[in-house]
Design a protein around this motif. Sequence first.
Motif, PDB file in Angstrom:
ATOM      1  N   SER A   9       0.806  -1.222   0.000  1.00 31.01           N
ATOM      2  CA  SER A   9       0.000   0.000   0.000  1.00 31.01           C
ATOM      3  C   SER A   9       0.839   1.272   0.000  1.00 31.01           C
ATOM      4  O   SER A   9       0.334   2.338  -0.309  1.00 31.01           O
ATOM      5  CB  SER A   9      -0.944   0.008   1.199  1.00 31.01           C
ATOM      6  OG  SER A   9      -0.191  -0.011   2.395  1.00 31.01           O
ATOM      7  N   ALA A  52      -0.626  -0.372  -5.076  1.00 31.73           N
ATOM      8  CA  ALA A  52      -1.841  -1.050  -4.625  1.00 31.73           C
ATOM      9  C   ALA A  52      -3.046  -0.663  -5.480  1.00 31.73           C
ATOM     10  O   ALA A  52      -3.827  -1.519  -5.896  1.00 31.73           O
ATOM     11  CB  ALA A  52      -2.109  -0.734  -3.157  1.00 31.73           C
ATOM     12  N   LYS A  53      -3.195   0.624  -5.793  1.00 32.83           N
ATOM     13  CA  LYS A  53      -4.353   1.075  -6.582  1.00 32.83           C
ATOM     14  C   LYS A  53      -4.257   0.632  -8.034  1.00 32.83           C
ATOM     15  O   LYS A  53      -5.262   0.241  -8.637  1.00 32.83           O
ATOM     16  CB  LYS A  53      -4.498   2.591  -6.492  1.00 32.83           C
ATOM     17  CG  LYS A  53      -4.956   3.042  -5.127  1.00 32.83           C
ATOM     18  CD  LYS A  53      -5.093   4.543  -5.049  1.00 32.83           C
ATOM     19  CE  LYS A  53      -5.521   4.970  -3.662  1.00 32.83           C
ATOM     20  NZ  LYS A  53      -5.638   6.422  -3.546  1.00 32.83           N
ATOM     21  N   THR A  55      -2.608  -2.008  -9.127  1.00 28.87           N
ATOM     22  CA  THR A  55      -2.806  -3.459  -9.114  1.00 28.87           C
ATOM     23  C   THR A  55      -4.286  -3.786  -8.952  1.00 28.87           C
ATOM     24  O   THR A  55      -4.812  -4.665  -9.634  1.00 28.87           O
ATOM     25  CB  THR A  55      -1.982  -4.102  -7.980  1.00 28.87           C
ATOM     26  OG1 THR A  55      -0.611  -3.797  -8.200  1.00 28.87           O
ATOM     27  CG2 THR A  55      -2.182  -5.599  -7.936  1.00 28.87           C
ATOM     28  N   ARG A  56      -4.963  -3.074  -8.065  1.00 30.28           N
ATOM     29  CA  ARG A  56      -6.398  -3.288  -7.855  1.00 30.28           C
ATOM     30  C   ARG A  56      -7.170  -3.005  -9.145  1.00 30.28           C
ATOM     31  O   ARG A  56      -8.045  -3.769  -9.539  1.00 30.28           O
ATOM     32  CB  ARG A  56      -6.909  -2.399  -6.724  1.00 30.28           C
ATOM     33  CG  ARG A  56      -8.351  -2.671  -6.345  1.00 30.28           C
ATOM     34  CD  ARG A  56      -8.842  -1.812  -5.169  1.00 30.28           C
ATOM     35  NE  ARG A  56      -7.865  -1.710  -4.097  1.00 30.28           N
ATOM     36  CZ  ARG A  56      -7.334  -0.555  -3.681  1.00 30.28           C
ATOM     37  NH1 ARG A  56      -7.683   0.591  -4.221  1.00 30.28           N
ATOM     38  NH2 ARG A  56      -6.453  -0.541  -2.702  1.00 30.28           N
ATOM     39  N   GLN A  57      -6.837  -1.915  -9.812  1.00 27.58           N
ATOM     40  CA  GLN A  57      -7.528  -1.563 -11.047  1.00 27.58           C
ATOM     41  C   GLN A  57      -7.301  -2.641 -12.109  1.00 27.58           C
ATOM     42  O   GLN A  57      -8.226  -3.069 -12.785  1.00 27.58           O
ATOM     43  CB  GLN A  57      -7.063  -0.203 -11.571  1.00 27.58           C
ATOM     44  CG  GLN A  57      -7.814   0.217 -12.813  1.00 27.58           C
ATOM     45  CD  GLN A  57      -7.968   1.708 -12.919  1.00 27.58           C
ATOM     46  OE1 GLN A  57      -7.461   2.456 -12.112  1.00 27.58           O
ATOM     47  NE2 GLN A  57      -8.686   2.147 -13.909  1.00 27.58           N
ATOM     48  N   ASN A  59      -6.507  -5.832 -11.577  1.00 25.69           N
ATOM     49  CA  ASN A  59      -7.128  -7.079 -11.150  1.00 25.69           C
ATOM     50  C   ASN A  59      -8.649  -7.055 -11.202  1.00 25.69           C
ATOM     51  O   ASN A  59      -9.274  -8.110 -11.271  1.00 25.69           O
ATOM     52  CB  ASN A  59      -6.663  -7.463  -9.747  1.00 25.69           C
ATOM     53  CG  ASN A  59      -5.208  -7.850  -9.709  1.00 25.69           C
ATOM     54  OD1 ASN A  59      -4.608  -8.154 -10.744  1.00 25.69           O
ATOM     55  ND2 ASN A  59      -4.624  -7.839  -8.533  1.00 25.69           N
ATOM     56  N   MET A  60      -9.238  -5.878 -11.151  1.00 24.71           N
ATOM     57  CA  MET A  60     -10.691  -5.769 -11.222  1.00 24.71           C
ATOM     58  C   MET A  60     -11.203  -6.038 -12.630  1.00 24.71           C
ATOM     59  O   MET A  60     -12.406  -6.142 -12.840  1.00 24.71           O
ATOM     60  CB  MET A  60     -11.159  -4.394 -10.735  1.00 24.71           C
ATOM     61  CG  MET A  60     -11.055  -4.228  -9.241  1.00 24.71           C
ATOM     62  SD  MET A  60     -11.463  -2.551  -8.686  1.00 24.71           S
ATOM     63  CE  MET A  60     -13.070  -2.300  -9.381  1.00 24.71           C
TER      64      MET A  60
END
Length: 72
Positions: A9, A52-53, A55-57, A59-60
């Motif tokens: 993060s 983190a953001k 990667t999240r984007q 992976n979504m």
Amino acid sequence: MTTIEAPLSDQVLTPSEAAELLEISEPELLAAAARRAIPGVCLGGVWRFSLAKITRQRNMGLQVHALAAAHL
């Protein structure tokens, strides 16, 4: 010497690193970030991105290519 790694993060990416993770060009990334389609922060004319953001984007399963190319 001990190496201390920041938690996921806290890690910050350059535009080229974030673009590589999202599999888009750096100009596409910067254009999308300026439109707030991709999360990023511009400080003093220099863009930075949270690992983190990003990667999240990624992976979504968001349509990153469509977001980036929408206004080029």
